[in-house]
Scaffold this motif. Structure first.
Motif, mmCIF file in Angstrom:
data_model
loop_
_atom_site.group_PDB
_atom_site.id
_atom_site.type_symbol
_atom_site.label_atom_id
_atom_site.label_comp_id
_atom_site.label_asym_id
_atom_site.label_seq_id
_atom_site.Cartn_x
_atom_site.Cartn_y
_atom_site.Cartn_z
ATOM 1 N N VAL A 1 0.834 -1.205 0.000
ATOM 2 C CA VAL A 1 0.000 0.000 0.000
ATOM 3 C C VAL A 1 0.863 1.247 0.000
ATOM 4 O O VAL A 1 0.636 2.185 -0.758
ATOM 5 N N VAL A 2 1.862 1.261 0.869
ATOM 6 C CA VAL A 2 2.700 2.449 0.999
ATOM 7 C C VAL A 2 3.459 2.716 -0.285
ATOM 8 O O VAL A 2 3.655 3.859 -0.699
ATOM 9 N N GLN B 1 4.254 5.437 7.833
ATOM 10 C CA GLN B 1 5.684 5.654 8.006
ATOM 11 C C GLN B 1 6.012 6.895 8.825
ATOM 12 O O GLN B 1 7.101 7.020 9.372
ATOM 13 N N SER B 2 5.069 7.824 8.923
ATOM 14 C CA SER B 2 5.294 9.026 9.732
ATOM 15 C C SER B 2 4.784 8.865 11.155
ATOM 16 O O SER B 2 4.839 9.806 11.940
ATOM 17 N N GLY B 3 4.278 7.654 11.477
ATOM 18 C CA GLY B 3 3.791 7.389 12.824
ATOM 19 C C GLY B 3 2.357 7.796 13.057
ATOM 20 O O GLY B 3 1.882 7.787 14.209
ATOM 21 N N LYS B 4 1.619 8.132 11.992
ATOM 22 C CA LYS B 4 0.229 8.559 12.128
ATOM 23 C C LYS B 4 -0.733 7.405 11.845
ATOM 24 O O LYS B 4 -0.440 6.517 11.043
ATOM 25 N N LEU B 5 -1.879 7.442 12.507
ATOM 26 C CA LEU B 5 -2.935 6.464 12.253
ATOM 27 C C LEU B 5 -3.520 6.726 10.877
ATOM 28 O O LEU B 5 -3.959 7.852 10.578
ATOM 29 N N SER B 6 -3.519 5.722 10.033
ATOM 30 C CA SER B 6 -3.952 5.885 8.650
ATOM 31 C C SER B 6 -4.790 4.688 8.229
ATOM 32 O O SER B 6 -4.962 3.737 8.975
#
Length: 277
Positions: free
Chosen positions: A12-13, A62-67
């Motif tokens: 996905v990323v 990857q930035s540590g955020k809930l996605s």
């Protein structure tokens, strides 16, 4: 299973150009339908509860955020209902979801919980916003000129034993020879090696596997998506407390609006660039 989902997250990323033109998200709402928007002025806040370990639906990016799909969907629902200032999204562990909802630590759950008759007695559910199909995948060398299930003929079709997909394969395609495997890894290894020409399983998982490095370019999705409420459930829904019917109606109103405007499909293509249908 956790290794598989980590693999999905990496796909996905890193997703770029699609390998094939994605199929449209099936419409689950009648465009002529009307669901009234209830008065939410008395709503203090709307906290969506989710998890962090079900990519691409919910995960830490990857930035540590809930996605994830569910996270973006919750935000769009709040935007449609014009209550963005009252909206929150909170991640908990999967076992904590329903106790947290019952204890008032959240107002709704968006986390892919399978709907059962027992849960319907305890909670309210929105309309389904997505259904996950079963699909065939073929080894392009071993299968030969295959354009549909009828072309498989005497070629055995791999499936994980004692699963709903095995039961569904036998019910939908009784003339096909089902070859059982103990788990999903064994099934996909046999497919990649050409031990079986085709496999039948969850369409979402297969779509990510086919486009990933583990498949090594061996295989392709066969046209056709198969749905069954009996075997695969009612689809993905949002859960809330039964004592709050206005909230259930509000969520349904928002989902209908998102479906009609195409924003629901935009979120789908964001996280399923190759499509699952």
């Amino acid at each position: 299973m956790r290794i598989f989902w980590l693999f999905v997250l990496s796909v996905v990323v890193a997703a770029g150009a699609a390998l094939a033109q994605p199929k449209d998200l099936p419409r689950l709402f009648d465009a002529r339908e009307r669901i009234a928007k209830p008065d939410l002025s008395g709503l203090a806040r709307l906290r969506f509860l989710t998890t962090v370990d079900f990519p691409p639906f919910n995960f830490i990016d990857q930035s540590g955020k809930l996605s994830g799909f569910h996270v973006d969907l919750a935000r769009e629902i709040c935007r449609e209902l014009e209550i963005e200032a009252k909206c929150q999204i909170q991640a908990v562990t999967y076992p904590e979801l329903m106790p947290a909802l019952e204890q008032g630590q959240g107002e709704a759950i968006v986390a892919g919980i399978a709907v059962t008759s027992e849960l319907r007695q305890r909670f309210a559910f929105s309309r389904a916003f997505m259904q996950l199909p079963a699909r065939f995948v073929i080894n392009t060398k071993a299968a030969g000129a295959i354009t549909g299930p009828a072309d498989l003929g005497q070629k055995p079709v791999g499936v994980v034993s004692d699963t709903t997909h095995e039961a569904m394969l036998k019910a939908f395609f009784p003339k096909l020879e089902a070859k059982g495997f103990p788990d999903r890894d064994a099934l996909l290894s046999a497919l990649r090696e050409g031990t079986v020409a085709a496999a039948f399983s969850d369409g979402m998982q297969l779509s990510f596997w086919v486009s990933g490095s583990l498949a090594a370019g061996c295989c392709a999705m066969l046209e056709g998506s198969y749905f069954s409420q009996h075997f695969l459930g009612e689809g993905l829904m949002i859960m809330n407390r039964k004592a709050e019917p206005a909230l259930t109606q509000a969520i349904d109103h928002a989902l209908l609006a998102l479906s009609r405007s195409g924003r629901l499909e935009e979120i789908y293509l964001r996280y399923f660039p190759n499509g699952i249908y």
